[in-house]
Motif scaffolding. Structure first.
Motif, PDB file in Angstrom:
ATOM      1  N   LEU A   1       0.870  -1.174   0.000  1.00  0.00           N
ATOM      2  CA  LEU A   1       0.000   0.000   0.000  1.00  0.00           C
ATOM      3  C   LEU A   1       0.907   1.224   0.000  1.00  0.00           C
ATOM      4  O   LEU A   1       1.857   1.288   0.782  1.00  0.00           O
ATOM      5  N   VAL A   2       0.640   2.166  -0.894  1.00  0.00           N
ATOM      6  CA  VAL A   2       1.432   3.407  -0.947  1.00  0.00           C
ATOM      7  C   VAL A   2       0.465   4.578  -0.911  1.00  0.00           C
ATOM      8  O   VAL A   2      -0.523   4.596  -1.653  1.00  0.00           O
ATOM      9  N   THR A   3       0.728   5.553  -0.028  1.00  0.00           N
ATOM     10  CA  THR A   3      -0.035   6.805  -0.096  1.00  0.00           C
ATOM     11  C   THR A   3       0.847   7.863  -0.741  1.00  0.00           C
ATOM     12  O   THR A   3       2.065   7.860  -0.561  1.00  0.00           O
ATOM     13  N   ALA A   4       0.229   8.751  -1.508  1.00  0.00           N
ATOM     14  CA  ALA A   4       1.020   9.740  -2.243  1.00  0.00           C
ATOM     15  C   ALA A   4       0.228  11.024  -2.453  1.00  0.00           C
ATOM     16  O   ALA A   4      -1.002  11.022  -2.427  1.00  0.00           O
ATOM     17  N   GLY A   5       0.991  12.078  -2.683  1.00  0.00           N
ATOM     18  CA  GLY A   5       0.370  13.354  -3.061  1.00  0.00           C
ATOM     19  C   GLY A   5      -0.089  14.162  -1.864  1.00  0.00           C
ATOM     20  O   GLY A   5       0.065  13.750  -0.711  1.00  0.00           O
ATOM     21  N   PRO A   6      -0.641  15.311  -2.152  1.00  0.00           N
ATOM     22  CA  PRO A   6      -1.187  16.153  -1.082  1.00  0.00           C
ATOM     23  C   PRO A   6      -2.605  15.695  -0.745  1.00  0.00           C
ATOM     24  O   PRO A   6      -3.142  14.792  -1.406  1.00  0.00           O
ATOM     25  N   THR A   7      -3.191  16.266   0.263  1.00  0.00           N
ATOM     26  CA  THR A   7      -4.649  16.173   0.377  1.00  0.00           C
ATOM     27  C   THR A   7      -5.208  17.586   0.211  1.00  0.00           C
ATOM     28  O   THR A   7      -4.500  18.575   0.431  1.00  0.00           O
ATOM     29  N   HIS A   8      -6.427  17.639  -0.247  1.00  0.00           N
ATOM     30  CA  HIS A   8      -7.155  18.906  -0.362  1.00  0.00           C
ATOM     31  C   HIS A   8      -8.264  18.898   0.679  1.00  0.00           C
ATOM     32  O   HIS A   8      -9.067  17.953   0.714  1.00  0.00           O
ATOM     33  N   GLU A   9      -8.266  19.920   1.502  1.00  0.00           N
ATOM     34  CA  GLU A   9      -9.257  19.992   2.578  1.00  0.00           C
ATOM     35  C   GLU A   9     -10.199  21.146   2.279  1.00  0.00           C
ATOM     36  O   GLU A   9      -9.802  22.307   2.307  1.00  0.00           O
ATOM     37  N   PRO A  10     -11.451  20.831   1.952  1.00  0.00           N
ATOM     38  CA  PRO A  10     -12.354  21.884   1.479  1.00  0.00           C
ATOM     39  C   PRO A  10     -12.688  22.929   2.542  1.00  0.00           C
ATOM     40  O   PRO A  10     -12.856  22.607   3.716  1.00  0.00           O
ATOM     41  N   ILE A  11     -12.752  24.178   2.061  1.00  0.00           N
ATOM     42  CA  ILE A  11     -13.221  25.296   2.884  1.00  0.00           C
ATOM     43  C   ILE A  11     -14.684  25.563   2.535  1.00  0.00           C
ATOM     44  O   ILE A  11     -15.537  25.701   3.398  1.00  0.00           O
ATOM     45  N   ASP A  12     -14.924  25.617   1.243  1.00  0.00           N
ATOM     46  CA  ASP A  12     -16.273  25.773   0.687  1.00  0.00           C
ATOM     47  C   ASP A  12     -16.220  25.088  -0.679  1.00  0.00           C
ATOM     48  O   ASP A  12     -15.215  24.447  -0.989  1.00  0.00           O
TER      49      ASP A  12
END
Ligand code: C5P
Length: 225
Positions: free
Chosen positions: A12-23
């Motif tokens: 299992l590999v996790t990659a990249g950023p996460t995007h955390e919604p504001i709106d």
């Protein structure tokens, strides 16, 4: 089998950023490109492992032979990791946002002339690496984390390995002038329970190959002859 030494193992590999919604139109994010994680997923698959890549938003094409799950937020990434278990090897390269907006809203936040800017209340995101490292029957046999640091890289990474409970940590210096975050090269120190090893600047593909060699050795699989 020597050419595909990890055949029969699940990774299992996790990659990249996460995007955390504001709106609906805005989000919190970071500069991760996903390149190092995609390179590791690719190298693990080439070595014969069955690879699930859980990726935050990136512009990268999926590596061949890898099962790709795209997610946006840390909470989604955690759920996708849990769904991909059990596995033998977990490598967490994702630059997971440390915080998310406490209450994202479904309508765009309006600018009201003269009104003060909105303040954003944050809550901590789940720590996926610490979660996967937790002892128990379902724990992967090898859990590898990354430590992107700007200061006291090695010392911080040694402490982070213990705090997270992972087996290995790959420390890298992401000060802006290194060009590492978002770039094609990396310069890392691999930290294990017994010591640390500095790898001079090389391509992210070469770091991935080096890591796969180490994983192969750790699983005590004879190297290519
Ligand atoms: O705590 P820090 O973000 O520096 O730790 C970095 C390591 O932990 C990376 O391997 C990253 O993928 C992982 N991590 C995670 N979930 C978080 C934060 C970090 O899996 N919420």
């Amino acid at each position: 089998p020597a050419l595909r030494p990890l055949h029969g193992l699940r990774a299992l590999v996790t990659a990249g950023p996460t995007h955390e919604p504001i709106d609906p139109v805005r989000y919190l994010a970071n500069r991760s490109s996903g390149r190092q994680g995609y390179a590791i997923a690719d190298a693990l698959a080439q070595a014969g492992a069955a690879v699930t890549l859980i990726s935050g938003p990136t512009i990268l094409p999926p590596p061949p032979g890898v099962t790709l799950h795209r997610v946006e937020t840390a909470v989604q990434m955690l759920a996708a990791c849990d769904a991909a278990m059990p596995c033998d090897i977990a490598v967490c390269t994702a630059a997971v946002a440390d915080w998310r907006i406490a209450t994202p809203v479904t309508s765009k936040i309006k600018k009201t002339p003269g009104a003060p800017p909105p303040s954003l209340a944050l809550v901590p995101n789940p720590d996926i690496l610490a979660h996967l490292s937790r002892p128990g029957p379902a724990r992967p046999r090898l859990v590898v984390g990354f430590a992107a640091e700007t200061d006291d890289v090695r010392d911080n990474a040694v402490a982070k390995r213990k705090r997270k409970g992972c087996d290995w940590i790959i420390a890298n210096d992401v000060r802006a002038q290194t060009g590492i975050m978002g770039g094609n090269e990396n310069e890392v120190t691999l930290i294990t329970a017994t010591g640390s090893e500095y790898w001079p600047r090389m391509s992210k593909d070469a770091v991935a190959c080096g890591l796969v060699r180490r994983i192969t050795a750790a699983f005590d699989i004879a190297p290519d002859s």
